[in-house]
Scaffold this motif. Structure first.
Motif, short mmCIF file in Angstrom:
data_model
loop_
_atom_site.label_atom_id
_atom_site.label_comp_id
_atom_site.label_asym_id
_atom_site.label_seq_id
_atom_site.Cartn_x
_atom_site.Cartn_y
_atom_site.Cartn_z
N ASN B 70 0.85 -1.18 0.00
CA ASN B 70 0.00 0.00 0.00
C ASN B 70 0.89 1.24 0.00
O ASN B 70 1.60 1.50 0.97
CB ASN B 70 -0.92 -0.05 1.22
CG ASN B 70 -1.97 1.04 1.18
OD1 ASN B 70 -1.69 2.17 1.52
ND2 ASN B 70 -3.16 0.68 0.75
N LYS B 74 -2.75 3.63 -1.55
CA LYS B 74 -3.32 2.86 -2.66
C LYS B 74 -2.48 1.60 -2.88
O LYS B 74 -1.24 1.68 -2.88
CB LYS B 74 -3.31 3.73 -3.93
CG LYS B 74 -4.00 3.10 -5.10
CD LYS B 74 -3.96 4.02 -6.32
CE LYS B 74 -4.63 3.39 -7.52
NZ LYS B 74 -4.03 2.14 -7.98
N ASN B 75 -3.15 0.49 -3.07
CA ASN B 75 -2.42 -0.75 -3.34
C ASN B 75 -1.79 -0.68 -4.72
O ASN B 75 -2.44 -0.28 -5.69
CB ASN B 75 -3.36 -1.96 -3.29
CG ASN B 75 -3.86 -2.24 -1.90
OD1 ASN B 75 -3.40 -1.62 -0.94
ND2 ASN B 75 -4.78 -3.17 -1.76
N SER B 155 -3.60 -7.36 -4.61
CA SER B 155 -4.01 -5.96 -4.44
C SER B 155 -5.53 -5.80 -4.39
O SER B 155 -6.06 -5.03 -3.59
CB SER B 155 -3.47 -5.10 -5.58
OG SER B 155 -2.09 -4.97 -5.48
N SER B 159 -7.93 -4.78 -1.11
CA SER B 159 -8.62 -3.48 -1.12
C SER B 159 -10.13 -3.64 -0.92
O SER B 159 -10.86 -2.66 -0.88
CB SER B 159 -8.38 -2.77 -2.45
OG SER B 159 -9.10 -3.42 -3.47
N ASN B 211 -13.50 -1.07 -5.45
CA ASN B 211 -12.13 -0.87 -4.98
C ASN B 211 -11.17 -1.79 -5.72
O ASN B 211 -10.04 -1.42 -6.01
CB ASN B 211 -12.03 -1.21 -3.48
CG ASN B 211 -12.33 -0.02 -2.61
OD1 ASN B 211 -12.83 0.97 -3.09
ND2 ASN B 211 -12.02 -0.12 -1.33
N CYS B 212 -11.63 -3.02 -6.01
CA CYS B 212 -10.74 -4.00 -6.65
C CYS B 212 -10.25 -3.50 -8.00
O CYS B 212 -9.08 -3.68 -8.34
CB CYS B 212 -11.45 -5.34 -6.79
SG CYS B 212 -13.06 -5.26 -7.60
N ALA B 215 -7.70 -0.82 -7.56
CA ALA B 215 -6.43 -1.27 -6.98
C ALA B 215 -5.60 -2.11 -7.94
O ALA B 215 -4.39 -2.20 -7.78
CB ALA B 215 -6.71 -2.10 -5.72
#
Lengths: 112, 238
Positions: B70, B74-75, B155, B159, B211-212, B215
């Motif tokens: 991260n 952010k990843n 990631s 997330s 989110n995925c 990320a």
């Protein structure tokens, strides 16, 4: 047939789509058609109309089922233990049935 | 360019349970040359300032997925992200969220691999394999093209808030892998796989938070894959 969520998922989307239309109609009726200024007699007349009764019953059942399943989804996200899930499910179904009965009695028995 | 303008501050998450049960942030100052990635900087810090700093890395080419972490909230892959592309002069580096931390930036991916295993991430066929190749048309390949490019960096899963709440949730990476085989024209276990993902901790825990997709360092779309799987599960249950 083994399914844990697909039919509920579909029902949730369909009820959501119908509710969107019903809520808009409800909003327009309540805020732009003068109902907020009307008297008990006007409300009585509207609720005595079979079409409004049908509208209200659909609104009631879809709102409660959509909200109840949404709550159940949140329980599924956070609740790990099976016993807690069963208690939550019983609470949601009981509350839903109680509110539905209350709404049903109000809509069906309301007449001039 | 003046050298002092290339100085960056790295605020790095530190945790060593053998020394202290408490996590902390250590701050390092580093001259960053043009083109240096976050991984280059971590290696430089480890080489010249603190040899105990722990992180995973391997290919340095954004294809192995080892160095996912991260970075500034952010990843991303440390080997792929150039420091100059980050805003500001402070770079905050944390381990991937949602996974237990083993040490510093190294997380325990046991649950991640276990969920991957649950979707049978290999080709299953009941009919015999042909002697030579198992052909696939360009259109059939296109259907799974992006999902094949997943490098399993974690990631996306890391997330996902639904995964944070419930680590038994299959989560985006495993569901993307399921998609990759369910829609593979050569695979013959579609029904079995759909039953595996149509589970209390499967598909339906996805809340479409996206989110995925934000990320994913490979710009894949796990959310779209999950949506396609939901429709496929529905079709199967009809």
């Amino acid at each position: 047939m083994k399914t844990t969520g697909s039919w509920w998922w579909l029902l949730q989307r369909l009820s959501g789509a119908v509710l969107l239309v019903l809520i808009m109609a409800h909003f327009v009726v309540m805020h732009y058609m003068g109902f907020e200024k009307r008297l008990y007699a006007d409300v009585l007349a509207r609720l005595s109309n079979p079409l409004w009764k049908t509208f209200d019953l659909i609104f009631l059942s879809l709102g409660l089922s959509h909200g109840g399943y949404g709550l159940w989804g949140i329980v599924g996200d956070y609740c790990r233990s099976d016993s807690a899930r069963i208690i939550a499910l019983i609470a949601i179904v009981t509350a839903g049935l109680f509110l539905f009965s209350l709404g049903l009695v109000t809509v069906l028995t309301f007449h001039s | 360019m003046n050298q002092s303008t290339n100085k960056y501050t790295f605020k790095i998450f530190r945790y060593d349970p053998e020394r202290s049960p408490r996590a902390r942030y250590d701050t390092f100052s580093l001259e960053v040359a043009k083109g240096m990635t976050v991984l280059d900087c971590l290696q430089a810090i480890k080489a010249s300032q603190d040899g105990t700093l722990s992180f995973r890395r391997s290919c340095r080419s954004a294809i192995c997925g080892s160095c996912a972490m991260n970075i500034n909230g952010k990843n991303d892959l440390a080997c792929h992200l150039q420091v100059s592309l980050l805003g500001g002069r402070t770079v905050t580096v944390d381990p991937l969220p949602g996974f237990p931390v083993i040490r510093d930036l190294v997380v325990d991916l046991e649950e991640f691999y276990r969920s991957l295993e649950r979707v049978l991430p290999w080709l299953v066929r009941s009919s015999p394999f042909p002697d030579k190749e198992l052909p696939q048309s360009p259109a059939e390949r296109d259907r799974i093209d992006s999902a094949v490019n997943c490098i399993l960096c974690g990631s996306c899963t890391s997330s996902c808030p639904s995964f944070w709440f419930n680590t038994r949730y299959l989560a985006p990476a495993a569901l993307l892998k399921a998609y990759r085989f369910i829609f593979d024209s050569r695979d013959e276990a579609k029904g079995e796989r759909l039953e595996l993902v149509d589970d209390r901790n499967g598909l339906w825990r996805c809340r479409t938070i996206y989110n995925c997709e934000e990320a994913c360092p490979k710009l894949l779309k796990p959310n779209e894959a999950i949506a396609a799987l939901k429709i496929e599960a529905l079709k199967q249950s009809v």
